[in-house]
Design an enzyme around this catalytic site. Sequence first.
Site, PDB file in Angstrom:
ATOM      1  N   GLU A 150     -12.013  -7.055  12.482  1.00 45.34           N
ATOM      2  CA  GLU A 150     -12.422  -6.621  13.816  1.00 45.34           C
ATOM      3  C   GLU A 150     -13.710  -5.797  13.766  1.00 45.34           C
ATOM      4  O   GLU A 150     -14.537  -5.886  14.679  1.00 45.34           O
ATOM      5  CB  GLU A 150     -11.292  -5.827  14.470  1.00 45.34           C
ATOM      6  CG  GLU A 150     -10.120  -6.724  14.875  1.00 45.34           C
ATOM      7  CD  GLU A 150      -8.997  -5.976  15.555  1.00 45.34           C
ATOM      8  OE1 GLU A 150      -8.870  -6.085  16.793  1.00 45.34           O
ATOM      9  OE2 GLU A 150      -8.242  -5.278  14.855  1.00 45.34           O
ATOM     10  N   GLY A 179      -7.964  -5.120  10.978  1.00 45.63           N
ATOM     11  CA  GLY A 179      -8.996  -4.235  11.499  1.00 45.63           C
ATOM     12  C   GLY A 179     -10.312  -4.358  10.776  1.00 45.63           C
ATOM     13  O   GLY A 179     -11.374  -4.121  11.363  1.00 45.63           O
ATOM     14  N   GLU A 214      -1.911  -9.547  12.163  1.00 48.66           N
ATOM     15  CA  GLU A 214      -1.067  -8.587  12.875  1.00 48.66           C
ATOM     16  C   GLU A 214       0.207  -9.195  13.432  1.00 48.66           C
ATOM     17  O   GLU A 214       1.222  -8.500  13.586  1.00 48.66           O
ATOM     18  CB  GLU A 214      -1.867  -7.946  14.013  1.00 48.66           C
ATOM     19  CG  GLU A 214      -2.940  -6.977  13.579  1.00 48.66           C
ATOM     20  CD  GLU A 214      -4.250  -7.662  13.197  1.00 48.66           C
ATOM     21  OE1 GLU A 214      -5.223  -6.957  12.904  1.00 48.66           O
ATOM     22  OE2 GLU A 214      -4.295  -8.911  13.193  1.00 48.66           O
ATOM     23  N   ALA A 261      -6.117  -1.847   8.984  1.00 48.48           N
ATOM     24  CA  ALA A 261      -5.585  -0.543   9.367  1.00 48.48           C
ATOM     25  C   ALA A 261      -4.582  -0.042   8.338  1.00 48.48           C
ATOM     26  O   ALA A 261      -4.007  -0.811   7.568  1.00 48.48           O
ATOM     27  CB  ALA A 261      -4.928  -0.636  10.739  1.00 48.48           C
TER      28      ALA A 261
END
Length: 614
Positions: free
Chosen positions: A128, A125, A148, A86
């Site tokens: 993910e 991300g 994270e 992200a």
Amino acid sequence: MADNAGRLRGGRKGRAGSMSGLGPEGEKVRVARIGALLEIVIAHPPVNALGAALRAGLAAALDQAEAGDAAAVLLRGEGALFSAGADIAEFGQATAAPSLSALCSRIEDLPIPVVVLLSGPALGGGLELALASHLRLATEAAQMSLPEVHLGLLPGAGGTQRLPRLVGGVAALDLMLSGRVIGAVEALAIGLIDRVIPTGTEAVPAARAAALALAQAGTWRRSGELRDGFRDVGAYRAALDAARQARAGARLPAPGRIIDCVEAALLLPLEQGLAFESAAFGDLLAAPESAGLRHAFRAERAARRLPPAVARIEAPVPQRLAIWGAGGAAATLARRALQSGLAVMLADPQREALVAALEAIAAAQEAEVQAGRMTPAARDADWARLAPAIGPARLGEADVVITTRDDLVLPAPRAVLALGVMPPPGGMALSLVEQAQPLAELVLEGAPPARAALAVALARRLGWQVIPVGPGGPVSAALATALAEAVAHMEARKVPRAVIAQALSLAGIAGEGRGGRPSAVEEVIARRCFGAMANAGARLIEAGVARDAAVVDTVAIAAGIVARWTGGPMHQADRRGLLVLRRDLKVWAAEAPALYAPAPLLDRLIGEGRSFAA
């Protein structure tokens, strides 16, 4: 799964490599139709960050996959990485649609198989996205991580729910609580990926073939429907209990919320688990600890920025280091340099000092060997690269010279770092704080850019965290002095030492902190300490010692003066508000004017409506 035979037979022909952009997102996401395959390429250098524009581009590409007659999708990153995750700059702002979580769910629910190819880093991300895909392939160079937790957060796009379904509770908790990076081989062993493409095989053609083969087979697995990781429920629950026990009383909330989400993956259907994860992510995003960690991440990158004249020079990596002066930190410096593979000359005008330093090095290395942290062969190799010298005659043979004495004379100009002494003309002052990663404050001002770049290259080879500063420091000493004076002032006012220690511990000052709610008195103690350091930081900025607040906060954290999750004293000042801080400082200045009299920079920032970070 739906039968894809028709799509495979009827798919449009396309030449490999033909690309079509997607409007304004064409520069960030590229789409190629290759026969029955739709290939989506993330192309947003330097790290393929999954910001709003890139997410919109991916959504448009998935629209094309659904609306057309493609039989399969291949998702990959351009170049030597997949995605670093992200865009941290968007955290704390309103999320532009589509969210990363919605994008992952859409990939998982796509009626045709989605194969992901991971080459290089797939972090946060980015990983993910891979977890939501139906087949995960990786090159041997791939690196995977869910980091994270280091930002006080948890994976918020389905990672806490899909990862345990693939790898089980033990491995999922390990990866998310540590944030560590794993390679392709380990990822395959734990079930995170399905296949490793060996070196020597062209990865992209192999991934294209795998995607078409999966479509031809007509069945594929959705991560959210898997139960592989729940086979041993007893071991799963034991892992949850052990993780909770290990973190009982911990100061940071993120690890506990990660454990809760991994438990939810076992107990709840996917959709409810995703909702549970989303709520936990929102709570953590609003927490002050995460705000501090995110600020520290951004501040470090800003603080490490080199002067443009130095940054543009690609200096060679130094191979030879000379240390003039065998006293003080010389033995420790020599050992670190030897461990980094450098050839080291240790020189001093006094034989006794030189012998003492060599004996200290030998004793430390022998202790490492006895403890099993160093092999005898490595010790002998280090000694082969260590050359003692009496006098300065051979110092000019080195690429860089570190001097701990003020009588350095060189036959020719060299990059010189002065540790604890005034640097010679053209030299650079160096201040070191020994931590797990040593902090190196370097005064590059006044040094020829080529020599400054060489000094920075040496520092990085030695594993130092390099922070460029101005003359008049060190920044770390000024901040530590301000903290010590604030504590001494409170002790002089009869505040019990135990109460002060408790307040500092709860506030993350002079340690990592611990859990607990501070009393009103303890809150005041913490505010006084942070206020003293912020005021000192403002004075350092005014004097040009620190370039900006990012340097002050980064040094405070790197030197161990405050915990990383605090964000540093300047971040704490911004959170409290500069108007409130100035009011407090004026009140406290009646007791200790030298420490608390507000720095003029505060008046200027308040007048301009700015914060330290602005």
